[in-house]
Design a protein around this motif. Structure first.
Motif, PDB file in Angstrom:
ATOM      1  N   LEU A 182     -21.743  -2.905 -22.991  1.00 59.83           N
ATOM      2  CA  LEU A 182     -23.069  -2.308 -23.144  1.00 59.83           C
ATOM      3  C   LEU A 182     -23.110  -1.365 -24.354  1.00 59.83           C
ATOM      4  CD1 LEU A 182     -23.897  -1.607 -19.392  1.00 59.83           C
ATOM      5  CD2 LEU A 182     -25.104  -3.207 -20.906  1.00 59.83           C
ATOM      6  N   ARG A 183     -22.045  -0.603 -24.567  1.00 61.84           N
ATOM      7  CA  ARG A 183     -22.003   0.256 -25.748  1.00 61.84           C
ATOM      8  C   ARG A 183     -22.097  -0.580 -27.023  1.00 61.84           C
ATOM      9  NH1 ARG A 183     -20.661   5.583 -26.059  1.00 61.84           N
ATOM     10  NH2 ARG A 183     -20.028   5.163 -28.213  1.00 61.84           N
ATOM     11  N   SER A 184     -21.376  -1.675 -27.057  1.00 59.61           N
ATOM     12  CA  SER A 184     -21.404  -2.538 -28.239  1.00 59.61           C
ATOM     13  C   SER A 184     -22.808  -3.076 -28.478  1.00 59.61           C
ATOM     14  CB  SER A 184     -20.430  -3.710 -28.070  1.00 59.61           C
ATOM     15  OG  SER A 184     -19.105  -3.249 -27.966  1.00 59.61           O
ATOM     16  N   TYR A 185     -23.501  -3.427 -27.377  1.00 51.78           N
ATOM     17  CA  TYR A 185     -24.860  -3.945 -27.513  1.00 51.78           C
ATOM     18  C   TYR A 185     -25.817  -2.857 -28.017  1.00 51.78           C
ATOM     19  CZ  TYR A 185     -29.604  -5.183 -26.281  1.00 51.78           C
ATOM     20  OH  TYR A 185     -30.959  -5.388 -26.344  1.00 51.78           O
ATOM     21  N   TYR A 186     -25.766  -1.678 -27.409  1.00 49.51           N
ATOM     22  CA  TYR A 186     -26.707  -0.611 -27.782  1.00 49.51           C
ATOM     23  C   TYR A 186     -26.438  -0.058 -29.180  1.00 49.51           C
ATOM     24  CZ  TYR A 186     -28.302  -0.520 -22.922  1.00 49.51           C
ATOM     25  OH  TYR A 186     -28.842  -0.860 -21.700  1.00 49.51           O
ATOM     26  N   GLU A 187     -25.186  -0.143 -29.635  1.00 49.51           N
ATOM     27  CA  GLU A 187     -24.852   0.393 -30.949  1.00 49.51           C
ATOM     28  C   GLU A 187     -25.439  -0.426 -32.084  1.00 49.51           C
ATOM     29  OE1 GLU A 187     -20.580   0.548 -30.682  1.00 49.51           O
ATOM     30  OE2 GLU A 187     -20.579   2.727 -30.534  1.00 49.51           O
ATOM     31  N   GLN A 188     -25.637  -1.711 -31.861  1.00 46.24           N
ATOM     32  CA  GLN A 188     -26.167  -2.571 -32.921  1.00 46.24           C
ATOM     33  C   GLN A 188     -27.680  -2.388 -33.049  1.00 46.24           C
ATOM     34  OE1 GLN A 188     -25.361  -6.642 -31.822  1.00 46.24           O
ATOM     35  NE2 GLN A 188     -26.876  -6.649 -30.201  1.00 46.24           N
ATOM     36  N   ASP A 189     -28.220  -2.709 -34.216  1.00 46.18           N
ATOM     37  CA  ASP A 189     -29.647  -2.547 -34.462  1.00 46.18           C
ATOM     38  C   ASP A 189     -30.488  -3.641 -33.829  1.00 46.18           C
ATOM     39  OD1 ASP A 189     -29.265  -0.228 -35.917  1.00 46.18           O
ATOM     40  OD2 ASP A 189     -28.994  -1.329 -37.803  1.00 46.18           O
ATOM     41  N   SER A 190     -29.941  -4.837 -33.732  1.00 44.92           N
ATOM     42  CA  SER A 190     -30.723  -5.958 -33.209  1.00 44.92           C
ATOM     43  C   SER A 190     -30.615  -6.049 -31.692  1.00 44.92           C
ATOM     44  CB  SER A 190     -30.223  -7.267 -33.827  1.00 44.92           C
ATOM     45  OG  SER A 190     -28.952  -7.602 -33.295  1.00 44.92           O
ATOM     46  N   MET A 191     -31.394  -6.998 -31.123  1.00 48.52           N
ATOM     47  CA  MET A 191     -31.350  -7.230 -29.678  1.00 48.52           C
ATOM     48  C   MET A 191     -30.403  -8.390 -29.327  1.00 48.52           C
ATOM     49  SD  MET A 191     -35.335  -6.791 -28.529  1.00 48.52           S
ATOM     50  CE  MET A 191     -34.932  -7.179 -26.820  1.00 48.52           C
TER      51      MET A 191
END
Length: 504
Positions: free
Chosen positions: A249-258
């Motif tokens: 989840l951290r990896s997902y939220y850290e990126q700019d895209s969805m």
């Protein structure tokens, strides 16, 4: 005890550098338009009198405690140049209150990030404040669109013992606010409580399949199912499951895209599904509450591991909702009459004064011209002017001269035009009709004449008020004498209007 206002804002939020000068200028205009005044004690020739002037910006900011429209004092309030913020103590419940709250609302509108004005711990929801701001500055500010979750989290960080006591429902204006509201409800009452509310809504409304709420309800339910399935079917230990979920989840939220491609590197279909519905729900706190319930771990302990990156992606924080803006003129905002704005108007094109007031102007002009023709003169004009100012305050209470007009008078002590203006005032102050009208705020002479039991701002009047000023009936405070004298001083304090009427 008392009424207090403040601005609740998320950590790190504030007025951006490029907007600070504009905000500083507008906060001064707002306080002045709202009748905030600085008071100055004049002590000359053995006399004492108070003059007032519109509160203004100084190097340190602004500092005042008197509101002209309320005709009363409260604790000091103002603006700090050092912090670039509004500040206040007790603000009461009348015009002083309205203007201070409006100042906090203005600060919230200039603030980048979530921010909301509060009074005694309750959110300020009424759009009347934004409406007055729009009217003052000819702006089209919409009501600020805050994410309720950010404000809830801010209260929690500030040590609020019961952040769930607030009426978060008041902040819902669209799906943006609704998701934040459900984040709060999930954390404070559990996801089951949210699902129960879903069922009530769906049961009472004929929902369109394309309704964003329906999509959101579906996404969070499937998210919960995916997390439970991972918990039940994964061969990893619970500690390893939690670690892998939070890392993913951290990896997902850290990126700019969805993009949910980040979840594929873990080689686990369950994690990929969790990431997919977490992205669609776009509600990070809700995601971590589901994990908290599933693994019986404290929410805030889990949230601390990702809050620095967890953010909504589909619903941008800085996006204001599209809504109709309103404009509220000063007289409606402060609940006063147009004629009460005498100090602030510049003629017919600015404030529509009543015909009665215009007729009064004509009468004053005639009296002025009569005095000028009479050759009226005064020995020791400075003593005389100071005596009149002191007499007005002592015998009618808080009838103040404006500092600018007092200064003009001092500079023109030998100018018969200024003496004529003061002569009109002298005649009014000693008019038997006015004296009788002004008596309504005082006790009769006798045993109750002393000032025992009452407190006053500054020097007590010559006579004892019949009750405390802030609880005295408005019709008594606004008796004919005080209204007349205050308006006359406002006319003299308004240089442009004074020149139109008297040519001075």
């Amino acid at each position: 005890m008392g009424t207090f206002a403040t601005l609740l804002q998320e950590e790190g939020a504030g007025v951006p550098e490029e907007k600070r000068e504009e905000f500083r200028n507008n906060i001064e205009k707002l306080f002045q338009a709202g009748g905030m005044m600085e008071m100055e004690l004049v002590q000359m020739c053995g006399r004492k009198a108070v003059t007032i002037r519109k509160a203004s910006m100084h190097d340190h900011g602004m500092d005042f405690n008197y509101n002209y429209f309320e005709d009363d004092c409260w604790e000091d309030a103002g603006f700090s140049s050092r912090n670039g913020t509004v500040w206040s103590g007790k603000i009461g419940w009348r015009e002083f209150h309205l203007v201070i709250v409006a100042a906090y609302v203005l600060e919230s509108l200039y603030t980048d990030g979530a921010a909301v004005a509060m009074v005694d711990g309750d959110f300020v929801i009424s759009q009347i404040y934004t409406g007055w701001i729009n009217s003052l500055f000819q702006k089209q500010f919409p009501k600020k669109n805050n994410d309720p979750w950010i404000l809830f989290e801010t209260l929690h960080d500030q040590g609020s013992t019961a952040p769930d006591r607030y009426d978060w429902n008041e902040l819902i204006t669209d799906l943006y606010g609704l998701i934040g509201y459900y984040d709060i409800k999930a954390v404070t009452e559990g996801t089951a409580a949210v699902e129960k509310e879903f069922d009530v809504l769906i049961g009472h409304d004929e929902q369109d399949e394309e309704d964003d709420r329906m999509n959101y309800f579906d996404f969070v339910r499937k998210l919960k199912t995916a997390i439970k399935k991972f918990h039940e079917e994964s061969e990893l230990s619970e500690e390893e499951q939690l670690s892998s979920m939070i890392e993913m989840l951290r990896s997902y939220y850290e990126q700019d895209s969805m993009s949910i491609a980040v979840s594929k590197k873990y080689g686990d279909k369950h994690l990929e599904t969790i990431c997919f519905f977490a992205a669609l729900a776009d509600a990070p706190p809700y995601v971590f509450q589901v994990i908290s319930e599933t693994y019986d771990v404290d929410f805030w302990e889990l949230w601390e591991q990702a809050r620095d990156v967890a953010r909504r992606k589909r619903l941008l924080y800085d996006q204001e909702i599209q809504q109709n803006t309103i404009s509220v003129p000063t007289k409606d905002f402060l609940r006063v009459r147009s004629d009460d704005l005498l100090l602030f108007g510049e003629g017919d094109t600015d404030i529509p004064f009543s015909q009665k007031l215009k007729d009064w102007f004509s009468d004053l002009k005639d009296r002025f011209e009569t005095i000028m023709k009479s050759g009226y003169a005064v020995d020791n004009p400075l003593y005389w002017i100071l005596d009149l100012m002191q007499y007005a305050d002592e015998n009618y209470y808080r009838v103040y001269t404006f500092s600018d007009f007092f200064q003009d008078s001092i500079e023109h002590l030998q100018d018969r035009r200024f003496l004529a203006l003061w002569k009109i005032y002298d005649d009014m102050l000693h008019d038997p009709v006015m004296e009788e009208a002004g008596n309504v705020i005082f006790v009769p002479e006798g045993p109750e004449y002393e000032h025992a039991g009452l407190s006053y701002f500054g020097t007590p009047p010559r006579r004892r008020l019949k009750t405390y000023w802030d609880v005295m009936k408005k019709e008594d405070r606004d008796n004919e004498a005080r209204i007349t004298f205050r308006r006359y001083m406002a006319l003299l304090g308004n240089r442009k209007l004074r020149n139109e009427v008297f040519g001075v």
